[in-house]
Motif scaffolding. Structure first.
Motif, PDB file in Angstrom:
ATOM      1  N   LEU A   1       1.486   6.645  -6.823  1.00  0.00           N
ATOM      2  CA  LEU A   1       0.396   7.552  -7.171  1.00  0.00           C
ATOM      3  C   LEU A   1       0.845   9.009  -7.055  1.00  0.00           C
ATOM      4  CD1 LEU A   1      -2.609   8.056  -7.849  1.00  0.00           C
ATOM      5  CD2 LEU A   1      -3.024   8.042  -5.391  1.00  0.00           C
ATOM      6  N   ILE A   2       1.549   9.320  -5.980  1.00  0.00           N
ATOM      7  CA  ILE A   2       2.054  10.684  -5.808  1.00  0.00           C
ATOM      8  C   ILE A   2       3.025  11.043  -6.924  1.00  0.00           C
ATOM      9  CG2 ILE A   2       3.495  12.145  -4.312  1.00  0.00           C
ATOM     10  CD1 ILE A   2       2.186  10.651  -1.935  1.00  0.00           C
ATOM     11  N   LEU A   3       3.920  10.117  -7.271  1.00  0.00           N
ATOM     12  CA  LEU A   3       4.860  10.365  -8.359  1.00  0.00           C
ATOM     13  C   LEU A   3       4.148  10.516  -9.701  1.00  0.00           C
ATOM     14  CD1 LEU A   3       7.811   7.991  -7.403  1.00  0.00           C
ATOM     15  CD2 LEU A   3       7.702  10.478  -7.196  1.00  0.00           C
ATOM     16  N   ASP A   4       3.075   9.761  -9.915  1.00  0.00           N
ATOM     17  CA  ASP A   4       2.293   9.897 -11.147  1.00  0.00           C
ATOM     18  C   ASP A   4       1.631  11.271 -11.232  1.00  0.00           C
ATOM     19  OD1 ASP A   4       2.947   7.383 -12.063  1.00  0.00           O
ATOM     20  OD2 ASP A   4       1.099   6.438 -11.343  1.00  0.00           O
ATOM     21  N   VAL A   5       1.099  11.753 -10.125  1.00  0.00           N
ATOM     22  CA  VAL A   5       0.460  13.078 -10.110  1.00  0.00           C
ATOM     23  C   VAL A   5       1.498  14.163 -10.372  1.00  0.00           C
ATOM     24  CG1 VAL A   5      -0.723  14.752  -8.637  1.00  0.00           C
ATOM     25  CG2 VAL A   5      -1.469  12.368  -8.661  1.00  0.00           C
ATOM     26  N   VAL A   6       2.656  14.062  -9.728  1.00  0.00           N
ATOM     27  CA  VAL A   6       3.720  15.037  -9.961  1.00  0.00           C
ATOM     28  C   VAL A   6       4.168  14.992 -11.419  1.00  0.00           C
ATOM     29  CG1 VAL A   6       6.095  15.673  -9.356  1.00  0.00           C
ATOM     30  CG2 VAL A   6       4.484  15.036  -7.563  1.00  0.00           C
ATOM     31  N   TRP A   7       4.279  13.787 -11.979  1.00  0.00           N
ATOM     32  CA  TRP A   7       4.659  13.628 -13.395  1.00  0.00           C
ATOM     33  C   TRP A   7       3.654  14.330 -14.302  1.00  0.00           C
ATOM     34  CZ3 TRP A   7       2.415  11.195 -17.627  1.00  0.00           C
ATOM     35  CH2 TRP A   7       3.250  10.993 -18.710  1.00  0.00           C
TER      36      TRP A   7
ATOM     37  N   ILE B   1      13.627   8.130  -9.696  1.00  0.00           N
ATOM     38  CA  ILE B   1      12.997   7.682  -8.448  1.00  0.00           C
ATOM     39  C   ILE B   1      11.985   6.584  -8.728  1.00  0.00           C
ATOM     40  CG2 ILE B   1      11.457   8.386  -6.567  1.00  0.00           C
ATOM     41  CD1 ILE B   1      12.884  11.108  -6.615  1.00  0.00           C
ATOM     42  N   ARG B   2      11.197   6.750  -9.790  1.00  0.00           N
ATOM     43  CA  ARG B   2      10.220   5.717 -10.156  1.00  0.00           C
ATOM     44  C   ARG B   2      10.912   4.395 -10.488  1.00  0.00           C
ATOM     45  NH1 ARG B   2       5.114   6.432 -11.653  1.00  0.00           N
ATOM     46  NH2 ARG B   2       5.367   4.889 -13.286  1.00  0.00           N
ATOM     47  N   ILE B   3      12.003   4.464 -11.240  1.00  0.00           N
ATOM     48  CA  ILE B   3      12.739   3.247 -11.604  1.00  0.00           C
ATOM     49  C   ILE B   3      13.323   2.577 -10.367  1.00  0.00           C
ATOM     50  CG2 ILE B   3      14.818   2.420 -12.801  1.00  0.00           C
ATOM     51  CD1 ILE B   3      14.182   4.529 -14.974  1.00  0.00           C
ATOM     52  N   ILE B   4      13.896   3.374  -9.469  1.00  0.00           N
ATOM     53  CA  ILE B   4      14.473   2.821  -8.245  1.00  0.00           C
ATOM     54  C   ILE B   4      13.397   2.140  -7.400  1.00  0.00           C
ATOM     55  CG2 ILE B   4      15.526   3.453  -6.036  1.00  0.00           C
ATOM     56  CD1 ILE B   4      17.096   5.610  -7.646  1.00  0.00           C
ATOM     57  N   LEU B   5      12.246   2.783  -7.258  1.00  0.00           N
ATOM     58  CA  LEU B   5      11.159   2.181  -6.479  1.00  0.00           C
ATOM     59  C   LEU B   5      10.653   0.892  -7.114  1.00  0.00           C
ATOM     60  CD1 LEU B   5       9.030   5.252  -5.356  1.00  0.00           C
ATOM     61  CD2 LEU B   5      10.376   3.721  -3.921  1.00  0.00           C
ATOM     62  N   GLN B   6      10.485   0.897  -8.435  1.00  0.00           N
ATOM     63  CA  GLN B   6       9.983  -0.292  -9.123  1.00  0.00           C
ATOM     64  C   GLN B   6      10.961  -1.448  -9.040  1.00  0.00           C
ATOM     65  OE1 GLN B   6       9.081   1.169 -13.025  1.00  0.00           O
ATOM     66  NE2 GLN B   6       7.071   1.935 -12.423  1.00  0.00           N
ATOM     67  N   ASN B   7      12.259  -1.158  -9.125  1.00  0.00           N
ATOM     68  CA  ASN B   7      13.248  -2.242  -9.092  1.00  0.00           C
ATOM     69  C   ASN B   7      13.494  -2.764  -7.685  1.00  0.00           C
ATOM     70  OD1 ASN B   7      13.605  -2.131 -11.840  1.00  0.00           O
ATOM     71  ND2 ASN B   7      15.371  -0.780 -11.739  1.00  0.00           N
ATOM     72  N   ASN B   8      13.209  -1.989  -6.672  1.00  0.00           N
ATOM     73  CA  ASN B   8      13.509  -2.414  -5.299  1.00  0.00           C
ATOM     74  C   ASN B   8      12.285  -2.799  -4.489  1.00  0.00           C
ATOM     75  OD1 ASN B   8      16.315  -2.099  -5.526  1.00  0.00           O
ATOM     76  ND2 ASN B   8      16.081   0.116  -5.294  1.00  0.00           N
ATOM     77  N   ILE B   9      11.122  -2.821  -5.087  1.00  0.00           N
ATOM     78  CA  ILE B   9       9.919  -3.189  -4.329  1.00  0.00           C
ATOM     79  C   ILE B   9       9.986  -4.642  -3.858  1.00  0.00           C
ATOM     80  CG2 ILE B   9       8.539  -3.786  -6.357  1.00  0.00           C
ATOM     81  CD1 ILE B   9       7.283  -2.176  -3.105  1.00  0.00           C
ATOM     82  N   ALA B  10      10.635  -5.498  -4.599  1.00  0.00           N
ATOM     83  CA  ALA B  10      10.732  -6.905  -4.208  1.00  0.00           C
ATOM     84  C   ALA B  10      11.528  -7.075  -2.914  1.00  0.00           C
ATOM     85  CB  ALA B  10      11.363  -7.714  -5.324  1.00  0.00           C
ATOM     86  N   LEU B  11      12.450  -6.168  -2.624  1.00  0.00           N
ATOM     87  CA  LEU B  11      13.237  -6.273  -1.395  1.00  0.00           C
ATOM     88  C   LEU B  11      12.403  -6.045  -0.160  1.00  0.00           C
ATOM     89  CD1 LEU B  11      16.372  -4.203  -2.502  1.00  0.00           C
ATOM     90  CD2 LEU B  11      16.157  -6.702  -2.372  1.00  0.00           C
ATOM     91  N   PHE B  12      11.335  -5.264  -0.290  1.00  0.00           N
ATOM     92  CA  PHE B  12      10.522  -4.919   0.877  1.00  0.00           C
ATOM     93  C   PHE B  12       9.327  -5.831   1.078  1.00  0.00           C
ATOM     94  CE2 PHE B  12      12.527  -0.886  -0.437  1.00  0.00           C
ATOM     95  CZ  PHE B  12      13.300  -0.684   0.700  1.00  0.00           C
ATOM     96  N   LEU B  13       9.023  -6.655   0.099  1.00  0.00           N
ATOM     97  CA  LEU B  13       7.852  -7.532   0.223  1.00  0.00           C
ATOM     98  C   LEU B  13       8.218  -8.869   0.799  1.00  0.00           C
ATOM     99  CD1 LEU B  13       5.949  -6.748  -3.067  1.00  0.00           C
ATOM    100  CD2 LEU B  13       5.525  -5.863  -0.797  1.00  0.00           C
TER     101      LEU B  13
ATOM    102  N   SER C   1       0.830  -1.206   0.000  1.00  0.00           N
ATOM    103  CA  SER C   1       0.000   0.000   0.000  1.00  0.00           C
ATOM    104  C   SER C   1       0.864   1.255   0.000  1.00  0.00           C
ATOM    105  CB  SER C   1      -0.907   0.023   1.223  1.00  0.00           C
ATOM    106  OG  SER C   1      -1.769  -1.083   1.217  1.00  0.00           O
ATOM    107  N   LEU C   2       1.919   1.256   0.781  1.00  0.00           N
ATOM    108  CA  LEU C   2       2.831   2.396   0.809  1.00  0.00           C
ATOM    109  C   LEU C   2       3.482   2.605  -0.567  1.00  0.00           C
ATOM    110  CD1 LEU C   2       4.200   4.596   2.454  1.00  0.00           C
ATOM    111  CD2 LEU C   2       5.953   2.920   3.071  1.00  0.00           C
ATOM    112  N   TYR C   3       3.888   1.502  -1.191  1.00  0.00           N
ATOM    113  CA  TYR C   3       4.468   1.568  -2.537  1.00  0.00           C
ATOM    114  C   TYR C   3       3.465   2.164  -3.528  1.00  0.00           C
ATOM    115  CZ  TYR C   3       5.940  -0.048  -7.134  1.00  0.00           C
ATOM    116  OH  TYR C   3       6.266  -0.106  -8.463  1.00  0.00           O
ATOM    117  N   GLN C   4       2.213   1.709  -3.471  1.00  0.00           N
ATOM    118  CA  GLN C   4       1.194   2.210  -4.386  1.00  0.00           C
ATOM    119  C   GLN C   4       0.893   3.688  -4.149  1.00  0.00           C
ATOM    120  OE1 GLN C   4      -1.991  -0.556  -3.762  1.00  0.00           O
ATOM    121  NE2 GLN C   4      -1.203  -2.001  -5.276  1.00  0.00           N
ATOM    122  N   ILE C   5       0.893   4.116  -2.908  1.00  0.00           N
ATOM    123  CA  ILE C   5       0.668   5.530  -2.597  1.00  0.00           C
ATOM    124  C   ILE C   5       1.816   6.380  -3.125  1.00  0.00           C
ATOM    125  CG2 ILE C   5       0.525   7.206  -0.704  1.00  0.00           C
ATOM    126  CD1 ILE C   5      -1.057   5.012   0.838  1.00  0.00           C
ATOM    127  N   LEU C   6       3.045   5.919  -2.916  1.00  0.00           N
ATOM    128  CA  LEU C   6       4.205   6.640  -3.446  1.00  0.00           C
ATOM    129  C   LEU C   6       4.164   6.740  -4.969  1.00  0.00           C
ATOM    130  CD1 LEU C   6       7.134   5.332  -1.226  1.00  0.00           C
ATOM    131  CD2 LEU C   6       6.220   7.638  -1.319  1.00  0.00           C
TER     132      LEU C   6
END
Length: 95
Positions: free
Chosen positions: A10-16, A83-95, A3-8
């Motif tokens: 979403l915020i990045l999509d709005v800023v984009w 930032i988007r690429i870093i978040l997408q590539n590292n989400i597996a580390l947090f799950l 959920s935190l990943y999805q919120i982040l």
């Protein structure tokens, strides 16, 4: 954590989206397609500037002065994509 990943994201999509709107609008104003003397155009332009100035100001302090060319939106856009690429590539580390 998902959920935190999805919120982040979403915020990045709005800023984009806001950054794209600001960039396109600045081109339209530069090529005199839009006129800042129109009240609606002025309000939208001022609103976008107020939203994005906290992002652009630190970048403008670091970049060298280039008269007539503002590179802060480009640098901010590249940072946002990174930032988007870093978040997408590292989400597996947090799950």
């Amino acid at each position: 954590m998902t959920s935190l990943y999805q919120i982040l994201m979403l915020i990045l999509d709005v800023v984009w989206f806001v950054m794209i709107a600001h960039i396109v609008m600045s081109w339209l104003i530069s090529f005199q397609v839009l006129n800042l003397y129109q009240p609606l155009v002025r309000q939208i332009w001022d609103g976008l500037n107020r939203l994005l100035e906290p992002i652009y100001a630190p970048i403008r302090r670091i970049l060298p002065a280039t008269p007539g060319l503002d590179l802060a939106p480009l640098v901010a856009f590249i940072i946002l994509i990174a930032i988007r690429i870093i978040l997408q590539n590292n989400i597996a580390l947090f799950l």
